[in-house]
Design a protein around this motif. Structure first.
Motif, PDB file in Angstrom:
ATOM      1  N   LEU A  90       0.824  -1.205   0.000  1.00  0.00           N
ATOM      2  CA  LEU A  90       0.000   0.000   0.000  1.00  0.00           C
ATOM      3  C   LEU A  90       0.858   1.254   0.000  1.00  0.00           C
ATOM      4  CD1 LEU A  90      -2.653  -0.901   2.752  1.00  0.00           C
ATOM      5  CD2 LEU A  90      -3.092  -0.690   0.302  1.00  0.00           C
ATOM      6  N   LEU A  91       0.546   2.166  -0.894  1.00  0.00           N
ATOM      7  CA  LEU A  91       1.129   3.507  -0.866  1.00  0.00           C
ATOM      8  C   LEU A  91      -0.026   4.488  -0.732  1.00  0.00           C
ATOM      9  CD1 LEU A  91       3.338   5.641  -1.146  1.00  0.00           C
ATOM     10  CD2 LEU A  91       3.105   5.435  -3.641  1.00  0.00           C
ATOM     11  N   ILE A  92      -0.033   5.226   0.370  1.00  0.00           N
ATOM     12  CA  ILE A  92      -1.094   6.196   0.612  1.00  0.00           C
ATOM     13  C   ILE A  92      -0.526   7.597   0.422  1.00  0.00           C
ATOM     14  CG2 ILE A  92      -2.904   6.951   2.197  1.00  0.00           C
ATOM     15  CD1 ILE A  92      -3.065   3.968   1.472  1.00  0.00           C
ATOM     16  N   ASN A  93      -0.904   8.236  -0.672  1.00  0.00           N
ATOM     17  CA  ASN A  93      -0.451   9.590  -1.007  1.00  0.00           C
ATOM     18  C   ASN A  93      -1.359  10.587  -0.300  1.00  0.00           C
ATOM     19  OD1 ASN A  93       1.678   8.797  -2.728  1.00  0.00           O
ATOM     20  ND2 ASN A  93       0.266   8.515  -4.439  1.00  0.00           N
ATOM     21  N   ASN A  94      -1.001  10.906   0.940  1.00  0.00           N
ATOM     22  CA  ASN A  94      -1.890  11.662   1.815  1.00  0.00           C
ATOM     23  C   ASN A  94      -1.392  13.060   2.160  1.00  0.00           C
ATOM     24  OD1 ASN A  94      -3.886  11.956   4.252  1.00  0.00           O
ATOM     25  ND2 ASN A  94      -1.838  12.116   5.157  1.00  0.00           N
ATOM     26  N   THR A 134       4.222  -6.650  -6.494  1.00  0.00           N
ATOM     27  CA  THR A 134       3.541  -7.089  -5.278  1.00  0.00           C
ATOM     28  C   THR A 134       2.092  -7.405  -5.617  1.00  0.00           C
ATOM     29  OG1 THR A 134       4.950  -5.611  -3.962  1.00  0.00           O
ATOM     30  CG2 THR A 134       2.978  -6.499  -2.903  1.00  0.00           C
ATOM     31  N   ALA A 135       1.686  -8.612  -5.360  1.00  0.00           N
ATOM     32  CA  ALA A 135       0.320  -9.036  -5.699  1.00  0.00           C
ATOM     33  C   ALA A 135      -0.706  -8.169  -4.980  1.00  0.00           C
ATOM     34  CB  ALA A 135       0.119 -10.504  -5.321  1.00  0.00           C
ATOM     35  N   ASP A 136      -1.708  -7.724  -5.712  1.00  0.00           N
ATOM     36  CA  ASP A 136      -2.847  -6.987  -5.147  1.00  0.00           C
ATOM     37  C   ASP A 136      -2.441  -5.696  -4.445  1.00  0.00           C
ATOM     38  OD1 ASP A 136      -5.585  -6.706  -4.855  1.00  0.00           O
ATOM     39  OD2 ASP A 136      -5.641  -7.739  -2.923  1.00  0.00           O
ATOM     40  N   SER A 137      -1.385  -5.053  -4.906  1.00  0.00           N
ATOM     41  CA  SER A 137      -0.959  -3.792  -4.296  1.00  0.00           C
ATOM     42  C   SER A 137      -1.882  -2.652  -4.729  1.00  0.00           C
ATOM     43  CB  SER A 137       0.487  -3.474  -4.671  1.00  0.00           C
ATOM     44  OG  SER A 137       0.630  -3.355  -6.074  1.00  0.00           O
ATOM     45  N   ARG A 138      -1.857  -1.586  -3.938  1.00  0.00           N
ATOM     46  CA  ARG A 138      -2.718  -0.438  -4.229  1.00  0.00           C
ATOM     47  C   ARG A 138      -1.998   0.874  -3.957  1.00  0.00           C
ATOM     48  NH1 ARG A 138      -8.971  -1.722  -2.259  1.00  0.00           N
ATOM     49  NH2 ARG A 138      -8.976  -3.902  -2.920  1.00  0.00           N
ATOM     50  N   VAL A 139      -2.372   1.874  -4.747  1.00  0.00           N
ATOM     51  CA  VAL A 139      -1.983   3.262  -4.513  1.00  0.00           C
ATOM     52  C   VAL A 139      -3.268   4.038  -4.262  1.00  0.00           C
ATOM     53  CG1 VAL A 139      -0.877   5.325  -5.454  1.00  0.00           C
ATOM     54  CG2 VAL A 139      -0.017   3.039  -6.078  1.00  0.00           C
ATOM     55  N   VAL A 140      -3.329   4.731  -3.142  1.00  0.00           N
ATOM     56  CA  VAL A 140      -4.491   5.567  -2.817  1.00  0.00           C
ATOM     57  C   VAL A 140      -4.023   7.010  -2.715  1.00  0.00           C
ATOM     58  CG1 VAL A 140      -6.310   6.056  -1.148  1.00  0.00           C
ATOM     59  CG2 VAL A 140      -5.622   3.678  -1.595  1.00  0.00           C
ATOM     60  N   THR A 141      -4.629   7.877  -3.512  1.00  0.00           N
ATOM     61  CA  THR A 141      -4.250   9.289  -3.526  1.00  0.00           C
ATOM     62  C   THR A 141      -5.414  10.125  -3.009  1.00  0.00           C
ATOM     63  OG1 THR A 141      -2.755   8.916  -5.388  1.00  0.00           O
ATOM     64  CG2 THR A 141      -3.432  11.184  -4.968  1.00  0.00           C
ATOM     65  N   VAL A 142      -5.125  10.971  -2.029  1.00  0.00           N
ATOM     66  CA  VAL A 142      -6.173  11.748  -1.379  1.00  0.00           C
ATOM     67  C   VAL A 142      -6.415  13.048  -2.139  1.00  0.00           C
ATOM     68  CG1 VAL A 142      -6.919  12.854   0.760  1.00  0.00           C
ATOM     69  CG2 VAL A 142      -5.560  10.743   0.853  1.00  0.00           C
ATOM     70  N   ASN A 176      -4.448  15.641  -8.290  1.00  0.00           N
ATOM     71  CA  ASN A 176      -4.413  14.376  -7.552  1.00  0.00           C
ATOM     72  C   ASN A 176      -5.425  13.375  -8.105  1.00  0.00           C
ATOM     73  OD1 ASN A 176      -3.857  15.930  -4.303  1.00  0.00           O
ATOM     74  ND2 ASN A 176      -2.363  14.936  -5.632  1.00  0.00           N
ATOM     75  N   LEU A 177      -6.631  13.858  -8.338  1.00  0.00           N
ATOM     76  CA  LEU A 177      -7.703  12.990  -8.818  1.00  0.00           C
ATOM     77  C   LEU A 177      -7.424  12.501 -10.239  1.00  0.00           C
ATOM     78  CD1 LEU A 177     -10.453  11.674  -8.562  1.00  0.00           C
ATOM     79  CD2 LEU A 177     -11.519  13.904  -8.997  1.00  0.00           C
ATOM     80  N   MET A 178      -7.008  13.406 -11.103  1.00  0.00           N
ATOM     81  CA  MET A 178      -6.670  13.020 -12.474  1.00  0.00           C
ATOM     82  C   MET A 178      -5.522  12.011 -12.492  1.00  0.00           C
ATOM     83  SD  MET A 178      -6.925  16.610 -14.588  1.00  0.00           S
ATOM     84  CE  MET A 178      -8.487  17.122 -15.328  1.00  0.00           C
ATOM     85  N   SER A 196      -4.985   1.656  -8.624  1.00  0.00           N
ATOM     86  CA  SER A 196      -4.871   3.036  -8.160  1.00  0.00           C
ATOM     87  C   SER A 196      -6.274   3.588  -7.934  1.00  0.00           C
ATOM     88  CB  SER A 196      -4.130   3.889  -9.188  1.00  0.00           C
ATOM     89  OG  SER A 196      -4.185   5.268  -8.846  1.00  0.00           O
ATOM     90  N   LEU A 197      -6.468   4.197  -6.789  1.00  0.00           N
ATOM     91  CA  LEU A 197      -7.767   4.754  -6.431  1.00  0.00           C
ATOM     92  C   LEU A 197      -7.587   6.154  -5.864  1.00  0.00           C
ATOM     93  CD1 LEU A 197      -7.638   1.533  -5.146  1.00  0.00           C
ATOM     94  CD2 LEU A 197     -10.082   1.950  -5.362  1.00  0.00           C
ATOM     95  N   ALA A 198      -8.660   6.929  -5.913  1.00  0.00           N
ATOM     96  CA  ALA A 198      -8.674   8.253  -5.308  1.00  0.00           C
ATOM     97  C   ALA A 198      -9.728   8.287  -4.213  1.00  0.00           C
ATOM     98  CB  ALA A 198      -8.988   9.318  -6.361  1.00  0.00           C
ATOM     99  N   CYS A 199      -9.549   9.180  -3.268  1.00  0.00           N
ATOM    100  CA  CYS A 199     -10.549   9.357  -2.217  1.00  0.00           C
ATOM    101  C   CYS A 199     -10.533  10.806  -1.755  1.00  0.00           C
ATOM    102  CB  CYS A 199     -10.272   8.414  -1.045  1.00  0.00           C
ATOM    103  SG  CYS A 199      -8.716   8.755  -0.176  1.00  0.00           S
ATOM    104  N   HIS A 200     -11.516  11.155  -0.952  1.00  0.00           N
ATOM    105  CA  HIS A 200     -11.514  12.472  -0.314  1.00  0.00           C
ATOM    106  C   HIS A 200     -12.174  12.340   1.050  1.00  0.00           C
ATOM    107  CE1 HIS A 200     -15.802  13.778  -0.593  1.00  0.00           C
ATOM    108  NE2 HIS A 200     -15.837  12.975  -1.636  1.00  0.00           N
ATOM    109  N   PRO A 201     -11.809  13.185   2.008  1.00  0.00           N
ATOM    110  CA  PRO A 201     -12.290  13.036   3.379  1.00  0.00           C
ATOM    111  C   PRO A 201     -13.561  13.801   3.701  1.00  0.00           C
ATOM    112  CG  PRO A 201     -10.589  14.691   3.324  1.00  0.00           C
ATOM    113  CD  PRO A 201     -10.743  14.190   1.900  1.00  0.00           C
ATOM    114  N   GLY A 202     -14.219  14.367   2.686  1.00  0.00           N
ATOM    115  CA  GLY A 202     -15.290  15.296   2.988  1.00  0.00           C
ATOM    116  C   GLY A 202     -14.668  16.577   3.498  1.00  0.00           C
ATOM    117  N   ILE A 203     -15.278  17.159   4.508  1.00  0.00           N
ATOM    118  CA  ILE A 203     -14.694  18.345   5.140  1.00  0.00           C
ATOM    119  C   ILE A 203     -14.368  17.960   6.568  1.00  0.00           C
ATOM    120  CG2 ILE A 203     -15.021  20.759   5.739  1.00  0.00           C
ATOM    121  CD1 ILE A 203     -16.925  21.024   3.424  1.00  0.00           C
ATOM    122  N   SER A 204     -13.081  17.806   6.838  1.00  0.00           N
ATOM    123  CA  SER A 204     -12.638  17.263   8.116  1.00  0.00           C
ATOM    124  C   SER A 204     -11.831  18.280   8.907  1.00  0.00           C
ATOM    125  CB  SER A 204     -11.771  16.007   7.890  1.00  0.00           C
ATOM    126  OG  SER A 204     -12.524  14.996   7.262  1.00  0.00           O
TER     127      SER A 204
END
Length: 298
Positions: A90-94, A134-142, A176-178, A196-204
């Motif tokens: 997992l790589l979390i681009n936060n 790495t099998a089933d690895s993921r990149v998540v970009t916030v 980031n999203l693009m 590779s996936l994107a996410c957002h935290p709402g307003i935190s």
């Protein structure tokens, strides 16, 4: 990958010493992952590590230095990781900065675009050799709700022709999203397992609300906490994107409440501005040129 089988997995989280990154690090550690906290301030990183160990005594967690506003620091970090790891799950681009006064990175990029987007573009490209093997690895970009209605200012990326801090924050979050969605498309085209996936935290209410590189005053964070989503809730889309087994890659995850500002994680729909293929391709090409990092999907 599901949250039941994080045991023995390795995760890197940028900006893991506070806010969403901290909450994600704590969650992954609790579920048995080895967590590498990639932080600019080692002292704050060590303090965050101690906090997690108090709650999760068995946590496998370490602190490494990285400055997302410095390509040399990113390169050194990536080389250190590649010298010590054979795989990366997992790589979390936060990590990110939000609406500072006008400033530039060490390499001369506008601070928000340089740190939030270009820094993570460079980091991901340099860690791709580990991820793709790495099998089933993921990149998540916030990303952020701020991507809505934003645009990539190709003729003024460094802000030298005028700077509005919210406009440039929105630009960095649109980038980031693009990037996250285009990365997934290229991974799939190459026949690679990495998602590779994107996410957002709402307003935190997190420490992202800073003044330049200075932390926001505690009273301001406390006041925000009465109206905004707490950091542990804001981290749920990141955790969901990193672990939910049904996700195929390319999705955008955010809170499910009104205006997607609060709530529990669910699929969200990017603003149409994020779908412009001409802009996406140009952004990728410009990012490779500015960072000097070329992706190897072979």
């Amino acid at each position: 990958m599901s949250d039941q089988i994080l045991q023995g997995k390795t995760a890197i989280i940028t900006g893991a010493n506070s806010g969403i990154g901290f909450e994600a690090a704590k969650d992954f550690a609790r579920k048995g992952a080895r967590v590498m906290m990639a932080v600019r301030n080692i002292e704050k990183g060590n303090g965050a590590r101690e906090q997690i160990l108090q709650e999760v005594p068995q946590a496998m967690i370490e602190v490494l230095k990285i400055d997302m506003a410095d390509l040399a620091s990113i390169r050194d970090f990536a080389n250190t990781v590649k010298n010590h790891l054979d795989s990366l799950d997992l790589l979390i681009n936060n990590a990110g900065v939000m609406m500072p006064a006008y400033a530039k990175t060490r390499d001369g990029f506008e601070l928000q675009f340089g740190s939030n987007h270009l820094g993570h573009f460079a980091l991901t490209g340099q860690l791709l050799p580990l991820l793709k093997h790495t099998a089933d690895s993921r990149v998540v970009t916030v990303s952020s709700l701020a991507h809505k209605g934003s645009k990539i200012l190709f003729n003024n990326l460094d802000g030298s022709m005028g700077y509005k801090k919210f406009q440039f924050y929105g630009q960095s979050k649109l980038a980031n999203l693009m990037f996250a969605r285009e990365l997934d498309k290229r991974l799939k085209a190459a026949g690679l397992e990495t998602k590779s996936l994107a996410c957002h935290p709402g307003i935190s209410a997190t420490n992202l609300f800073k003044f330049g590189k200075q932390d926001a005053p505690h009273f301001l964070i406390g006041l925000a906490g009465k109206f905004l989503q707490p950091a542990d809730m804001g981290a749920l889309p990141t955790i969901y994107a990193a672990t939910h087994q049904t996700l195929k890659g390319g999705e955008y995850i955010g809170p499910n409440g009104k205006g997607r500002r609060r709530g529990y994680p669910a699929l969200d729909t990017p603003h149409p501005v994020a779908n412009d293929e001409t802009v996406i391709t140009r952004l990728w090409d410009v990012s490779e040129k500015l960072t000097g990092v070329t992706y190897d999907f072979s």
